[in-house]
Design an enzyme around this catalytic site. Structure first.
Site, short mmCIF file in Angstrom:
data_model
loop_
_atom_site.label_atom_id
_atom_site.label_comp_id
_atom_site.label_asym_id
_atom_site.label_seq_id
_atom_site.Cartn_x
_atom_site.Cartn_y
_atom_site.Cartn_z
N PHE A 73 0.49 -3.24 3.51
CA PHE A 73 0.20 -4.82 3.94
C PHE A 73 2.37 -4.98 4.23
CE2 PHE A 73 -2.88 -7.57 1.55
CZ PHE A 73 -3.88 -6.69 1.97
N HIS A 100 -4.70 7.14 5.83
CA HIS A 100 -5.41 5.71 4.63
C HIS A 100 -6.73 4.82 4.88
CE1 HIS A 100 -2.80 2.40 2.64
NE2 HIS A 100 -3.67 1.70 3.63
N CYS A 151 0.95 -1.08 -0.31
CA CYS A 151 0.28 -0.24 -0.31
C CYS A 151 1.19 1.35 -0.29
CB CYS A 151 -0.90 0.06 1.45
SG CYS A 151 -2.35 -1.00 1.70
N LYS A 181 -10.54 6.78 0.00
CA LYS A 181 -10.96 6.15 -0.35
C LYS A 181 -12.19 5.93 -0.10
CE LYS A 181 -6.33 3.42 1.08
NZ LYS A 181 -5.45 4.69 1.60
N GLU A 221 -4.81 3.17 13.39
CA GLU A 221 -4.78 4.87 12.93
C GLU A 221 -5.20 5.32 13.68
OE1 GLU A 221 -4.10 6.92 8.50
OE2 GLU A 221 -5.92 5.43 8.66
N HIS A 256 -9.85 2.06 -2.82
CA HIS A 256 -8.35 1.24 -2.69
C HIS A 256 -7.31 0.72 -3.50
CE1 HIS A 256 -4.89 0.77 -0.68
NE2 HIS A 256 -5.29 -0.11 0.65
#
Length: 418
Positions: free
Chosen positions: A404, A308, A167, A340, A319, A345
């Site tokens: 990830f 994110h 990501c 997003k 987060e 995403h």
């Protein structure tokens, strides 16, 4: 060594909610979703049937039809966004002299690269139709040549590198571009991210992990709902967002308008798990702190954070907690939002999408919203700019990525360049 100042002079966007920079800007301001019910292939066996897909875009604007059959979908998306960014920076690709072409590097971030393309090729191989596959399946299906496709299409002869770090891919590409210019290695870099991962096999893989949103077939535009209490996963997306980064004095000498200045960058790794985030928060917090330190800013000087914000239960909760620890008391008053919520995403391209969104918003005097925010989650209690853009002047922003492989990356920008 004297450090150069790095500014942004060109932006390009090919997004599920806007095929170009200005359409993307309007969609951000109006909270427009680009999430749709997938109709490109049979989804009857999938639990998640929605995605942030780009519809109605003529890809032959990027490449001839014959060439399109030889590359992954992400390539024409990236070419279109790159051409727009170069044009915006007063560097139209078809009008550059050799010396300028040799100056401009291409640093591209992608998570999936040509994964959907190689999936299609393998489908031909293993169904007895290998003769219909292209001889360029391997070079076009692997990550390594992704930046070369841009370099070749645009005739750019500077360094051509691919960053694939999950990501955080495009955030890391941007960070590397920032440092190349900062340390005097290049005056100009075309950088950003592109991904087009919407394919049956890839969707099935995410289904197996049970991390993609489901149950929104009748209202796909409501499926991506970061920080909302009833969120149940992220929505896969596609797109390309490209930027021209330039040494400040070089840009001023060319008389270019400046969207903003890149002030700081940092990346860390939790060293924890392939896909899960560590709940100890140490490394996402450290990435934010190091980026702010690099920028020479204190948390309370931030006017906005682009989160994110994937829409998974764990990511949003972690987060939020990371922001509180990294920014202290300021976290409760700084407006934040998730791009997003409007585009899904787009994997490795998400960092570039967030940065382009932030620069366009700051340039126009607004902060983009987190749409589909309907029922607050007690564990996610920051100011997520619910549903409606906020008209305000902002100077400094942080763009955050957590992905990830336990990777974390953060960029700090300033509006304009005094």
């Amino acid at each position: 060594m004297e450090l150069r100042r790095v500014v942004v002079t060109g932006l390009g966007a090919v997004s599920p909610n806007g095929h170009n920079r200005e359409a993307f800007r309007r969609a951000l301001r109006n909270g427009v979703s680009g999430v749709h019910l997938i109709d490109e292939f049979d989804t009857s066996r999938l639990r998640s049937r929605v995605a942030g897909t780009i519809r109605g875009l003529d890809l032959t604007r990027a490449m001839e039809a014959r060439q399109l059959r030889r590359v992954s979908r992400m390539v024409p998306l990236a070419v279109l966004a790159a051409r727009e960014a170069l044009d915006d920076a007063g560097l139209p690709a078809d009008q550059l002299d050799l010396a300028t072409r040799q100056q401009i590097g291409v640093l591209l971030g992608t998570g999936g690269g040509g994964a959907e393309f190689i999936e299609a090729m393998y489908g031909l191989y293993f169904s007895g139709r290998a003769e219909r596959a292209t001889a360029f399946a391997l070079p076009s299906g692997t990550h390594g040549n992704s930046s070369s496709e841009l370099s070749i299409q645009l005739g750019l002869r500077g360094p051509s590198h691919v960053f694939s770090t999950g990501c955080t891919s495009s955030t890391d590409a941007l960070g590397y571009a920032f440092r190349r210019i900062r340390y005097g290695e290049s005056p100009l870099v075309l950088t950003g991210g592109a991904d087009a991962p919407i394919a049956p096999g890839i969707m099935t893989g995410f289904d197996l992990m049970k991390i993609t949103a489901s149950g929104w077939d009748d209202e796909p535009e409501r499926a991506s709902r970061p920080f909302n209490r009833d969120r149940n996963g992220f929505v896969l997306g596609e797109g390309a967002w490209m930027l021209v980064l330039e040494e400040r004095e070089h840009a001023l000498a060319r008389g270019m308008r400046i969207y903003g200045e890149v002030l700081g960058y940092a990346s860390t790794c939790d060293a924890w798990h392939r896909v899960a985030l560590s709940v100890d928060l140490d490394e996402p917090v450290r990435a934010i702190e190091l980026a702010l330190q690099d920028a020479g800013l204190r948390p309370e000087q931030l006017d906005y954070v682009n989160l994110h914000g994937t829409g998974t239960e764990l990511n949003d909760r972690v987060e939020t907690a990371a922001m509180k620890r990294a920014l202290g008391a300021a976290a409760m008053t700084i407006p934040m939002s998730s791009t997003k919520s409007m585009i899904g995403h787009p994997q490795g391209a998400c960092g570039a999408a967030g940065l382009v969104a932030t620069l366009l918003a700051l340039d126009s005097g607004f902060l983009p919203p987190t749409i589909n925010y309907e029922v607050p989650d007690p564990a996610c209690d920051l100011d997520y700019i619910p549903n409606v853009a906020r008209e305000t002047e902002a100077q400094y922003a942080l763009c955050n990525c957590m992905g990830f492989g336990s990777k974390n990356s953060a960029l700090v920008i300033g509006r304009g360049s005094d």
